[in-house]
Design a protein around this motif. Structure first.
Motif, PDB file in Angstrom:
ATOM      1  N   GLY A 253       5.260   7.885  -0.693  1.00  0.00           N
ATOM      2  CA  GLY A 253       4.620   8.993   0.205  1.00  0.00           C
ATOM      3  C   GLY A 253       5.255   8.504   1.631  1.00  0.00           C
ATOM      4  O   GLY A 253       6.087   7.599   1.884  1.00  0.00           O
ATOM      5  N   GLU A 254       4.594   9.295   2.731  1.00  0.00           N
ATOM      6  CA  GLU A 254       5.104   8.896   4.166  1.00  0.00           C
ATOM      7  C   GLU A 254       3.791   8.217   4.929  1.00  0.00           C
ATOM      8  O   GLU A 254       2.979   8.893   5.387  1.00  0.00           O
ATOM      9  N   PRO A 255       3.934   6.866   5.293  1.00  0.00           N
ATOM     10  CA  PRO A 255       3.057   6.476   5.987  1.00  0.00           C
ATOM     11  C   PRO A 255       2.649   7.157   7.253  1.00  0.00           C
ATOM     12  O   PRO A 255       1.611   7.221   7.725  1.00  0.00           O
ATOM     13  N   LEU A 256       3.716   7.621   7.907  1.00  0.00           N
ATOM     14  CA  LEU A 256       3.540   7.782   9.401  1.00  0.00           C
ATOM     15  C   LEU A 256       3.030   9.273   9.531  1.00  0.00           C
ATOM     16  O   LEU A 256       2.663   9.940  10.492  1.00  0.00           O
TER      17      LEU A 256
ATOM     18  N   SER B 120       3.443  -7.112   9.236  1.00  0.00           N
ATOM     19  CA  SER B 120       3.323  -5.992   8.683  1.00  0.00           C
ATOM     20  C   SER B 120       4.552  -5.285   8.572  1.00  0.00           C
ATOM     21  O   SER B 120       5.458  -5.303   9.757  1.00  0.00           O
ATOM     22  N   ILE B 121       4.865  -4.281   7.450  1.00  0.00           N
ATOM     23  CA  ILE B 121       6.250  -3.721   7.468  1.00  0.00           C
ATOM     24  C   ILE B 121       5.703  -2.219   7.147  1.00  0.00           C
ATOM     25  O   ILE B 121       4.963  -2.312   5.919  1.00  0.00           O
ATOM     26  N   ILE B 122       6.480  -1.198   7.641  1.00  0.00           N
ATOM     27  CA  ILE B 122       6.143   0.100   7.396  1.00  0.00           C
ATOM     28  C   ILE B 122       7.636   0.804   6.982  1.00  0.00           C
ATOM     29  O   ILE B 122       8.395   0.535   7.523  1.00  0.00           O
ATOM     30  N   TYR B 123       7.769   1.257   5.742  1.00  0.00           N
ATOM     31  CA  TYR B 123       8.964   2.097   5.414  1.00  0.00           C
ATOM     32  C   TYR B 123       8.543   3.643   5.673  1.00  0.00           C
ATOM     33  O   TYR B 123       7.233   4.206   5.147  1.00  0.00           O
ATOM     34  N   SER B 124       9.263   4.336   6.444  1.00  0.00           N
ATOM     35  CA  SER B 124       9.062   5.656   6.597  1.00  0.00           C
ATOM     36  C   SER B 124      10.513   6.376   6.872  1.00  0.00           C
ATOM     37  O   SER B 124      11.472   6.004   6.990  1.00  0.00           O
ATOM     38  N   GLY B 125      10.195   7.646   6.414  1.00  0.00           N
ATOM     39  CA  GLY B 125      11.372   8.721   6.369  1.00  0.00           C
ATOM     40  C   GLY B 125      11.536   9.146   7.856  1.00  0.00           C
ATOM     41  O   GLY B 125      12.717  10.078   8.049  1.00  0.00           O
ATOM     42  N   PHE B 126      10.653   9.135   8.580  1.00  0.00           N
ATOM     43  CA  PHE B 126      10.850   9.646  10.018  1.00  0.00           C
ATOM     44  C   PHE B 126      12.008   8.877  10.560  1.00  0.00           C
ATOM     45  O   PHE B 126      12.241   7.879  10.453  1.00  0.00           O
TER      46      PHE B 126
ATOM     47  N   GLU C 281       3.970  10.309  20.371  1.00  0.00           N
ATOM     48  CA  GLU C 281       3.297   9.200  21.069  1.00  0.00           C
ATOM     49  C   GLU C 281       2.426   8.393  20.025  1.00  0.00           C
ATOM     50  O   GLU C 281       2.299   7.153  20.158  1.00  0.00           O
ATOM     51  N   LEU C 282       1.776   9.240  19.177  1.00  0.00           N
ATOM     52  CA  LEU C 282       0.950   8.534  17.956  1.00  0.00           C
ATOM     53  C   LEU C 282       2.012   7.814  17.159  1.00  0.00           C
ATOM     54  O   LEU C 282       1.538   6.512  16.866  1.00  0.00           O
ATOM     55  N   LEU C 283       3.240   8.144  16.886  1.00  0.00           N
ATOM     56  CA  LEU C 283       3.925   7.285  15.930  1.00  0.00           C
ATOM     57  C   LEU C 283       4.568   6.178  16.560  1.00  0.00           C
ATOM     58  O   LEU C 283       4.449   4.922  15.999  1.00  0.00           O
ATOM     59  N   LYS C 284       4.756   6.355  17.967  1.00  0.00           N
ATOM     60  CA  LYS C 284       5.111   5.232  18.874  1.00  0.00           C
ATOM     61  C   LYS C 284       4.209   4.215  18.667  1.00  0.00           C
ATOM     62  O   LYS C 284       4.279   2.919  18.686  1.00  0.00           O
ATOM     63  N   LYS C 285       2.893   4.647  18.829  1.00  0.00           N
ATOM     64  CA  LYS C 285       1.641   3.617  18.987  1.00  0.00           C
ATOM     65  C   LYS C 285       1.710   2.625  17.761  1.00  0.00           C
ATOM     66  O   LYS C 285       1.480   1.505  17.742  1.00  0.00           O
ATOM     67  N   VAL C 286       1.849   3.340  16.529  1.00  0.00           N
ATOM     68  CA  VAL C 286       1.769   2.818  15.248  1.00  0.00           C
ATOM     69  C   VAL C 286       3.126   1.666  15.188  1.00  0.00           C
ATOM     70  O   VAL C 286       2.668   0.662  14.859  1.00  0.00           O
ATOM     71  N   ILE C 287       4.180   2.357  15.549  1.00  0.00           N
ATOM     72  CA  ILE C 287       5.347   1.267  15.353  1.00  0.00           C
ATOM     73  C   ILE C 287       5.382   0.107  16.258  1.00  0.00           C
ATOM     74  O   ILE C 287       5.587  -1.026  15.898  1.00  0.00           O
ATOM     75  N   LYS C 288       4.515   0.229  17.333  1.00  0.00           N
ATOM     76  CA  LYS C 288       4.431  -0.929  18.090  1.00  0.00           C
ATOM     77  C   LYS C 288       3.547  -1.844  17.652  1.00  0.00           C
ATOM     78  O   LYS C 288       3.461  -3.244  18.254  1.00  0.00           O
ATOM     79  N   GLN C 289       2.732  -1.582  16.779  1.00  0.00           N
ATOM     80  CA  GLN C 289       1.697  -2.547  16.189  1.00  0.00           C
ATOM     81  C   GLN C 289       2.183  -3.243  14.978  1.00  0.00           C
ATOM     82  O   GLN C 289       1.730  -4.103  14.339  1.00  0.00           O
ATOM     83  N   VAL C 290       3.439  -2.791  14.370  1.00  0.00           N
ATOM     84  CA  VAL C 290       3.896  -3.375  13.105  1.00  0.00           C
ATOM     85  C   VAL C 290       5.079  -4.381  13.599  1.00  0.00           C
ATOM     86  O   VAL C 290       5.497  -4.477  14.632  1.00  0.00           O
ATOM     87  N   ASP C 291       5.315  -5.282  12.747  1.00  0.00           N
ATOM     88  CA  ASP C 291       6.264  -6.476  12.630  1.00  0.00           C
ATOM     89  C   ASP C 291       7.742  -5.798  12.475  1.00  0.00           C
ATOM     90  O   ASP C 291       8.826  -6.275  13.124  1.00  0.00           O
TER      91      ASP C 291
ATOM     92  N   ILE D 164       1.031  -1.324  -0.011  1.00  0.00           N
ATOM     93  CA  ILE D 164       0.096   0.053  -0.186  1.00  0.00           C
ATOM     94  C   ILE D 164       0.709   1.215   0.041  1.00  0.00           C
ATOM     95  O   ILE D 164       1.582   1.413   0.973  1.00  0.00           O
ATOM     96  N   TRP D 165       1.023   1.793  -1.177  1.00  0.00           N
ATOM     97  CA  TRP D 165       1.528   3.357  -1.093  1.00  0.00           C
ATOM     98  C   TRP D 165       0.687   4.634  -0.788  1.00  0.00           C
ATOM     99  O   TRP D 165      -0.266   4.550  -1.464  1.00  0.00           O
ATOM    100  N   VAL D 166       1.012   4.938   0.114  1.00  0.00           N
ATOM    101  CA  VAL D 166       0.188   6.361   0.475  1.00  0.00           C
ATOM    102  C   VAL D 166       0.268   7.642  -0.062  1.00  0.00           C
ATOM    103  O   VAL D 166       1.657   7.573  -0.677  1.00  0.00           O
ATOM    104  N   GLN D 167      -0.490   8.343  -0.251  1.00  0.00           N
ATOM    105  CA  GLN D 167       0.001   9.461  -0.952  1.00  0.00           C
ATOM    106  C   GLN D 167      -0.002  10.693   0.039  1.00  0.00           C
ATOM    107  O   GLN D 167      -0.788  11.023   0.856  1.00  0.00           O
ATOM    108  N   GLY D 168       1.142  11.555  -0.079  1.00  0.00           N
ATOM    109  CA  GLY D 168       1.456  12.441   0.475  1.00  0.00           C
ATOM    110  C   GLY D 168       2.898  12.318   1.255  1.00  0.00           C
ATOM    111  O   GLY D 168       2.841  11.166   2.103  1.00  0.00           O
ATOM    112  N   CYS D 169       3.814  13.072   1.170  1.00  0.00           N
ATOM    113  CA  CYS D 169       5.172  13.160   1.964  1.00  0.00           C
ATOM    114  C   CYS D 169       5.680  14.603   2.212  1.00  0.00           C
ATOM    115  O   CYS D 169       6.023  15.393   0.982  1.00  0.00           O
ATOM    116  N   LYS D 170       6.241  14.969   3.417  1.00  0.00           N
ATOM    117  CA  LYS D 170       6.506  15.956   3.560  1.00  0.00           C
ATOM    118  C   LYS D 170       8.138  16.071   3.551  1.00  0.00           C
ATOM    119  O   LYS D 170       8.823  17.337   3.310  1.00  0.00           O
ATOM    120  N   PHE D 171       8.836  14.998   3.281  1.00  0.00           N
ATOM    121  CA  PHE D 171      10.160  14.998   3.296  1.00  0.00           C
ATOM    122  C   PHE D 171      10.870  15.428   1.899  1.00  0.00           C
ATOM    123  O   PHE D 171      11.954  16.147   1.772  1.00  0.00           O
TER     124      PHE D 171
END
Length: 184
Positions: free
Chosen positions: A71-74, A93-99, A108-118, A22-29
């Motif tokens: 894009g930037e999932p986070l 589940s895997i997330i690629y992120s520029g963060f 805190e919100l980003l940490k909650k997401v990261i704790k849910q992925v493998d 899943i490629w999300v749309q939108g990235c600020k980096f």
């Protein structure tokens, strides 16, 4: 709740096994040399309801897991947290992120997401490095994904979906530039 989507397709190179990417749309980096530049603009053109996306994923009997890229999932932590919560436990589940790790740890919100992925592969893309994984950090909250899969290598895949062909994978800098110039 909606998530802006650039593309969704099956892949065998965006993580171990057969994956729904899943490629999300939108990235600020806007990392220099990024080979997903079409995912940078923030638009509301292709919004997908989280429940609908979760249903598509959970219904797909051919996949071993999902990979979320962009894009930037986070940039969409609430949406991702809701989506990940709705998925079957058997899917990895895997997330690629520029963060960076520091940016994630202090949010805190980003940490909650990261704790849910493998696995989260994080850090800005650096085009000066010979492989996209170099310079990245790996956050592995579970033991469900073998990091040996992510040893630097070049793998390219073409995925067809209707009238669209998507070239995806990990390019070395030479091939990535050819791809961006449209010669591949």
């Amino acid at each position: 709740m909606y998530l802006p989507i650039n593309n969704i397709c099956h892949s065998r190179i965006n993580g171990p096994g057969n994956r729904l990417v899943i490629w999300v749309q939108g990235c600020k980096f806007h990392c220099k040399g990024c080979f997903n530049q079409e995912t940078h603009p923030y638009t509301t053109e292709h919004l997908m309801e989280i429940d609908e996306l979760a249903e598509i994923i959970n219904r797909d009997k051919e996949i071993d897991g999902i990979t979320i890229s962009g894009g930037e999932p986070l940039d969409y932590p609430r949406q991702l947290e809701a989506l990940l919560h709705k998925l079957k436990n058997s899917l990895t589940s895997i997330i690629y992120s520029g963060f960076t790790i520091d940016e994630i740890v202090h949010n805190e919100l980003l940490k909650k997401v990261i704790k849910q992925v493998d696995l989260a592969i994080v850090g800005r893309y650096d085009e000066s490095l010979p492989h996209p994984y170099l310079g990245k950090r790996f956050i592995k909250p579970t033991n469900r994904i073998d990091l040996n899969y992510f040893q630097p290598k070049q793998v390219v895949e073409y995925v067809t979906s209707g009238t669209f062909v998507t070239k995806t994978g990990i390019f070395n800098n030479y091939n990535k530039k050819e791809f961006q110039n449209g010669t591949n």
